[in-house]
Design an enzyme around this catalytic site. Sequence first.
Site, PDB file in Angstrom:
ATOM      1  N   ASP A  93      25.613 -52.584  16.581  1.00 32.95           N
ATOM      2  CA  ASP A  93      25.555 -53.276  17.859  1.00 32.95           C
ATOM      3  C   ASP A  93      24.097 -53.495  18.237  1.00 32.95           C
ATOM      4  O   ASP A  93      23.188 -52.878  17.682  1.00 32.95           O
ATOM      5  CB  ASP A  93      26.345 -52.554  18.941  1.00 32.95           C
ATOM      6  CG  ASP A  93      25.855 -51.152  19.237  1.00 32.95           C
ATOM      7  OD1 ASP A  93      24.730 -50.827  18.847  1.00 32.95           O
ATOM      8  OD2 ASP A  93      26.608 -50.382  19.848  1.00 32.95           O
ATOM      9  N   SER A  94      23.863 -54.391  19.170  1.00 40.30           N
ATOM     10  CA  SER A  94      22.509 -54.894  19.405  1.00 40.30           C
ATOM     11  C   SER A  94      21.641 -53.962  20.238  1.00 40.30           C
ATOM     12  O   SER A  94      20.436 -54.157  20.336  1.00 40.30           O
ATOM     13  CB  SER A  94      22.581 -56.248  20.108  1.00 40.30           C
ATOM     14  OG  SER A  94      23.103 -56.097  21.422  1.00 40.30           O
ATOM     15  N   GLY A  95      22.242 -52.948  20.862  1.00 44.27           N
ATOM     16  CA  GLY A  95      21.485 -52.031  21.709  1.00 44.27           C
ATOM     17  C   GLY A  95      21.493 -52.390  23.178  1.00 44.27           C
ATOM     18  O   GLY A  95      21.051 -51.605  24.011  1.00 44.27           O
ATOM     19  N   GLY A  96      22.019 -53.566  23.504  1.00 42.84           N
ATOM     20  CA  GLY A  96      21.982 -54.010  24.895  1.00 42.84           C
ATOM     21  C   GLY A  96      22.732 -53.102  25.847  1.00 42.84           C
ATOM     22  O   GLY A  96      22.248 -52.796  26.942  1.00 42.84           O
ATOM     23  N   TYR A  97      23.919 -52.645  25.442  1.00 40.55           N
ATOM     24  CA  TYR A  97      24.719 -51.791  26.312  1.00 40.55           C
ATOM     25  C   TYR A  97      24.000 -50.482  26.605  1.00 40.55           C
ATOM     26  O   TYR A  97      23.949 -50.013  27.750  1.00 40.55           O
ATOM     27  CB  TYR A  97      26.086 -51.517  25.683  1.00 40.55           C
ATOM     28  CG  TYR A  97      26.915 -50.523  26.460  1.00 40.55           C
ATOM     29  CD1 TYR A  97      27.600 -50.905  27.605  1.00 40.55           C
ATOM     30  CD2 TYR A  97      26.981 -49.187  26.064  1.00 40.55           C
ATOM     31  CE1 TYR A  97      28.345 -49.991  28.333  1.00 40.55           C
ATOM     32  CE2 TYR A  97      27.729 -48.260  26.778  1.00 40.55           C
ATOM     33  CZ  TYR A  97      28.409 -48.673  27.907  1.00 40.55           C
ATOM     34  OH  TYR A  97      29.139 -47.759  28.629  1.00 40.55           O
ATOM     35  N   ASP A 147      22.620 -59.305  24.063  1.00 38.93           N
ATOM     36  CA  ASP A 147      23.199 -59.897  25.268  1.00 38.93           C
ATOM     37  C   ASP A 147      22.886 -59.041  26.481  1.00 38.93           C
ATOM     38  O   ASP A 147      22.348 -57.937  26.370  1.00 38.93           O
ATOM     39  CB  ASP A 147      24.709 -60.078  25.108  1.00 38.93           C
ATOM     40  CG  ASP A 147      25.445 -58.743  24.939  1.00 38.93           C
ATOM     41  OD1 ASP A 147      24.792 -57.754  24.542  1.00 38.93           O
ATOM     42  OD2 ASP A 147      26.652 -58.688  25.188  1.00 38.93           O
ATOM     43  N   GLN A 194      30.577 -63.353  26.991  1.00 42.41           N
ATOM     44  CA  GLN A 194      30.471 -62.644  28.257  1.00 42.41           C
ATOM     45  C   GLN A 194      31.117 -63.477  29.365  1.00 42.41           C
ATOM     46  O   GLN A 194      31.610 -64.562  29.113  1.00 42.41           O
ATOM     47  CB  GLN A 194      29.004 -62.325  28.579  1.00 42.41           C
ATOM     48  CG  GLN A 194      28.373 -61.261  27.688  1.00 42.41           C
ATOM     49  CD  GLN A 194      28.933 -59.872  27.939  1.00 42.41           C
ATOM     50  OE1 GLN A 194      29.731 -59.645  28.855  1.00 42.41           O
ATOM     51  NE2 GLN A 194      28.524 -58.904  27.115  1.00 42.41           N
ATOM     52  N   GLY A 221      31.731 -56.951  27.488  1.00 42.82           N
ATOM     53  CA  GLY A 221      31.816 -56.788  28.933  1.00 42.82           C
ATOM     54  C   GLY A 221      33.134 -56.251  29.434  1.00 42.82           C
ATOM     55  O   GLY A 221      33.386 -56.273  30.643  1.00 42.82           O
ATOM     56  N   ASP A 271      36.036 -50.898  18.060  1.00 39.87           N
ATOM     57  CA  ASP A 271      35.265 -49.666  17.862  1.00 39.87           C
ATOM     58  C   ASP A 271      35.349 -48.857  19.129  1.00 39.87           C
ATOM     59  O   ASP A 271      35.528 -49.411  20.219  1.00 39.87           O
ATOM     60  CB  ASP A 271      33.792 -49.977  17.550  1.00 39.87           C
ATOM     61  CG  ASP A 271      33.006 -50.285  18.818  1.00 39.87           C
ATOM     62  OD1 ASP A 271      32.365 -49.367  19.369  1.00 39.87           O
ATOM     63  OD2 ASP A 271      33.045 -51.442  19.291  1.00 39.87           O
ATOM     64  N   CYS A 309      52.249 -36.969  10.973  1.00 40.49           N
ATOM     65  CA  CYS A 309      50.935 -37.351  10.430  1.00 40.49           C
ATOM     66  C   CYS A 309      50.780 -36.835   9.000  1.00 40.49           C
ATOM     67  O   CYS A 309      51.192 -35.721   8.680  1.00 40.49           O
ATOM     68  CB  CYS A 309      49.828 -36.768  11.308  1.00 40.49           C
ATOM     69  SG  CYS A 309      48.158 -37.152  10.754  1.00 40.49           S
ATOM     70  N   CYS A 311      47.700 -36.585   7.488  1.00 39.30           N
ATOM     71  CA  CYS A 311      46.287 -36.297   7.244  1.00 39.30           C
ATOM     72  C   CYS A 311      46.115 -34.902   6.647  1.00 39.30           C
ATOM     73  O   CYS A 311      47.002 -34.047   6.754  1.00 39.30           O
ATOM     74  CB  CYS A 311      45.481 -36.431   8.532  1.00 39.30           C
ATOM     75  SG  CYS A 311      45.549 -35.007   9.648  1.00 39.30           S
ATOM     76  N   CYS A 314      46.736 -31.967   9.234  1.00 33.94           N
ATOM     77  CA  CYS A 314      48.134 -31.660   9.560  1.00 33.94           C
ATOM     78  C   CYS A 314      48.878 -31.071   8.369  1.00 33.94           C
ATOM     79  O   CYS A 314      49.835 -30.316   8.541  1.00 33.94           O
ATOM     80  CB  CYS A 314      48.836 -32.914  10.059  1.00 33.94           C
ATOM     81  SG  CYS A 314      48.293 -33.432  11.718  1.00 33.94           S
ATOM     82  N   HIS A 340      41.383 -35.371  12.056  1.00 31.98           N
ATOM     83  CA  HIS A 340      42.752 -35.785  12.396  1.00 31.98           C
ATOM     84  C   HIS A 340      42.742 -37.051  13.246  1.00 31.98           C
ATOM     85  O   HIS A 340      43.523 -37.979  12.996  1.00 31.98           O
ATOM     86  CB  HIS A 340      43.485 -34.675  13.153  1.00 31.98           C
ATOM     87  CG  HIS A 340      44.720 -35.169  13.844  1.00 31.98           C
ATOM     88  ND1 HIS A 340      45.909 -35.400  13.190  1.00 31.98           N
ATOM     89  CD2 HIS A 340      44.920 -35.544  15.143  1.00 31.98           C
ATOM     90  CE1 HIS A 340      46.799 -35.873  14.042  1.00 31.98           C
ATOM     91  NE2 HIS A 340      46.224 -35.971  15.239  1.00 31.98           N
TER      92      HIS A 340
END
Length: 376
Positions: A93-97, A147, A194, A221, A271, A309, A311, A314, A340
């Site tokens: 991600d661009s780092g803006g958040y 952004d 946005q 956003g 994500d 599950c 995994c 489990c 898990h």
Amino acid sequence: MTARFSFAIHATDGRARTGTITMKRGEIRTPAFMPVGTAATVKAMKPGDVRASGADIILGNTYHLMLRPGAERVDRLGGLHGFMGWDRPILTDSGGYQVMSLAELTKRSEDGVAFKSHLDGTRHLLSPERSIEIQRLLGSNIVMAFDELVPTTSTREVQASAMERSMRWAKRSRDAFDAGGQHAEDNAIFGIQQGALDEGFRKSSADALIDIGFDGYAIGGLAVGEGQEAMFGCLDFAPGQLPASKPRYLMGVGKPTDIVGAVERGVDMFDCVLPTRSGRTGQAFTRSGPINIRNARFAEDQGPLDPACGCPVCATWSRAYLHHLVRAGEILGAMLMTEHNIWFYQQMMADLRAAIGEGRLTAFADDFRARYAAKE
């Protein structure tokens, strides 16, 4: 689509789609969930175990990695793939958040965002050009445009201004991506829509991004406190404003029921830190809803976290053992709970892909929501 990046849709069911993104470092099955590896690690997980869960791609973070250990250092050490031992696709991600939410004393201008590091107070300027440069140094496979994010509770004037500036920054991001030679290195760049919850703003943003041209498009956003009903209201129109032939990525989402509802509305990629963060705090996701393994009722429970599950956790350890580890503060407890949860998310995505491919998504989604809401 170009040879460096392609997206093929294999089946649709209503607005939902299942397909494959093909890149030099491997295929990404969609709908896809990307475990978050903020600081060059999916917390409490080894890369091989992340891959074993079914993950095709992970996410890294420009803001955190530019501050520590530094993008130039990561580049000297072989890029993110070699540095962390993950040989499949990485989206950054661009780092803006993070600039908006973590940094101190930020000052926004047309140039970018000037800020003080939350780590040591050093001053930095993150611009569209610098964000793209950092992502190039990290060796990102899917680069995100820079952004400006504002809360959905902001005034219409603030929302419109931020959206319009984000579109100008999107053009600068695309120009920097092309000028930096990354375009020829089998990598891709996504633009970010946005416009808060406003359909008109979202349409204007989508039109501007399409005019610039990107390999994929993110819906930004959202998942910033507006609630699921409001988010779904936006997703009833936002994905359809973006090209049907390109991947659609909903950033920062989310809870299992958020993801299922977003897939029904045409989203392909997700994500969120929730499965890893929850694992470290003792919360496990199950098909009957989340449970807090710290609760005393699990102290002598010899069953698995989730009987349905498959995994490794489990299959091997009981709720009682995990309860003990987490209550005792043992590192292994965080590791097993996280493993898990990552498996749960990846199995959910596999189930969604299968349901779409077989034309039974509505039945699957309704059953998933009913079981997930069941009382433990």
